[in-house]
Write a protein that holds these residues in place. Structure first.
Motif, PDB file in Angstrom:
ATOM      1  N   PRO A 278     117.927 130.961 138.067  1.00 31.08           N
ATOM      2  CA  PRO A 278     118.270 129.613 138.540  1.00 31.08           C
ATOM      3  C   PRO A 278     118.187 129.525 140.056  1.00 31.08           C
ATOM      4  CG  PRO A 278     120.254 130.827 137.991  1.00 31.08           C
ATOM      5  CD  PRO A 278     119.093 131.703 137.593  1.00 31.08           C
ATOM      6  N   GLU A 279     118.149 128.310 140.555  1.00 31.75           N
ATOM      7  CA  GLU A 279     118.215 128.105 142.000  1.00 31.75           C
ATOM      8  C   GLU A 279     119.541 128.639 142.517  1.00 31.75           C
ATOM      9  OE1 GLU A 279     115.812 126.986 143.877  1.00 31.75           O
ATOM     10  OE2 GLU A 279     114.479 126.640 142.168  1.00 31.75           O
ATOM     11  N   ALA A 280     119.517 129.121 143.769  1.00 31.77           N
ATOM     12  CA  ALA A 280     120.700 129.782 144.336  1.00 31.77           C
ATOM     13  C   ALA A 280     121.934 128.893 144.283  1.00 31.77           C
ATOM     14  CB  ALA A 280     120.410 130.205 145.773  1.00 31.77           C
ATOM     15  N   HIS A 281     121.763 127.584 144.525  1.00 32.19           N
ATOM     16  CA  HIS A 281     122.931 126.695 144.568  1.00 32.19           C
ATOM     17  C   HIS A 281     123.512 126.432 143.176  1.00 32.19           C
ATOM     18  CE1 HIS A 281     119.679 123.863 143.639  1.00 32.19           C
ATOM     19  NE2 HIS A 281     120.613 123.074 143.128  1.00 32.19           N
TER      20      HIS A 281
END
Length: 351
Positions: A278-281
């Motif tokens: 997933p995206e870091a955020h």
């Protein structure tokens, strides 16, 4: 000179009031010492600040040298103690390492041996087993402690991190005295103190593509409880390629997740379920999002329990299922998982 001593005492006292770790308080005092030395080296003789702090830099330099020697001696002594403790686990005679039990071991494992599902044969399997744990952090800590207590004969630990004060809230295998030591050394010492009949293999380095296959080949089961996706995907690829079961745990705030990824026995692999990171955020680390201190203990102990079941053949391991534990609402759920036919790692094929 008295002024500097008073300032140092004030810094230490203020840090104690604010709950600052001792290591940081010593760091502040070290900065004060460096500032005093800089004053003496940069200001002319007879300057007011030099007169107020002892006129000469020599005493301060000597003090710093003695402090550095003492700190170095303490670090080296701590490292030697941890290394000696880790080696102590390998001192059992070779005949006992092959599966026979001493009287001390029979007493230690008595509660396992009386279990119908484990018994003497199961305990022998545990002693002969070789388990690699990736990460000696929140999940690795309880998993390592329970695997060692259960009598798993050889336990490998790979981690490139050192013990930090912020770890102590949940990484229960590490005492405060080991802050600054490599986590693998700290964990090895704790295991040796808990069960001298276990052999520990510490690897103070990061798991990389270059070493993963050779390392995994030495072990029967791999446990993975790391906090970065690069290592998760690497562990999954390598375990799947070698046909090793991968017991995987994950945490976020109040929720934990547990899986056994074992494509060689018909289960999905990690990439079947999580095709890409997933995206870091969307997946913040524990440092960013926080984690309830006891949660790693719950999931890590479950990881050890599933590993014991895989080794002994007891019960029904978590094959083809995902367990989600919600500590905030005291809720646990299981979901069925199926292999993905187009998975790049395992192709969704069953042997």
């Amino acid at each position: 000179m008295l002024l500097v001593v008073v300032l140092a005492g004030a810094l230490w006292g203020l840090g104690a009031v604010l709950g600052t770790p001792a290591r940081l308080r010593w760091g502040m005092i070290g900065c004060l010492w460096a500032g005093v030395v800089a004053l003496h080296l940069g200001l002319p003789e007879g300057h007011t600040l030099r007169l107020a702090t002892g006129e000469s830099a020599a005493p301060w330099l000597l003090l710093g040298g003695f402090a550095a020697l003492g700190l170095g001696y303490g670090r080296v002594l701590g490292w030697l103690r941890a290394r000696a403790a880790a080696r102590g686990a390998a001192r059992e005679p070779a005949t006992q390492q092959r599966g026979s039990f001493s009287d001390a071991e029979l007493e230690r494992y008595a509660r396992h041996i009386v279990l119908h599902e484990v018994g003497g044969p199961g305990q022998k399997k545990l002693k002969a087993a070789r388990v690699l744990v990736i990460g000696a952090g929140g999940l690795g800590s309880p998993a390592l402690m329970y695997l060692a207590a259960a009598g798993v004969g050889t336990i490998g630990i790979i981690d490139d991190d050192v013990v930090d004060a912020s770890n102590l809230q949940r990484q229960v295998i590490h005492p405060e005295a080991n802050i600054g030591l490599p986590k693998v050394q700290s964990a090895a010492a704790a295991i040796a103190a808990q069960n001298p009949h276990v052999t520990v293999q510490p690897y103070h380095r990061r798991l990389t593509e270059e070493i993963a296959a050779d390392l995994f080949a030495e072990y029967d089961i791999i446990l993975e409880g790391v906090d970065n996706f690069e290592t998760r995907y690497l562990a999954n690829r390598t375990a799947a390629a070698l046909g090793r079961p991968l017991v995987s745990g994950a945490l976020t705030q109040w929720e934990g997740q547990l899986n056994i990824f074992d494509p060689a026995r018909g289960t999905p692999c990690y990439e079947c379920i999580f095709e890409r990171a997933p995206e870091a955020h969307l997946a913040p680390s524990c440092a960013e999002a926080g984690v309830m201190g006891a949660l790693p203990g719950v999931i890590g102990a479950m990881m050890a329990g599933e590993t014991i079941k895989l080794i002994t053949g007891a019960g029904t391991p978590l094959h083809g299922e995902m367990l989600i534990y919600d500590a905030l609402h005291a809720d646990a759920r299981k979901f069925k998982l199926t292999p993905r036919a187009d998975c790049r790692v395992c192709g969704g094929k069953k042997d």
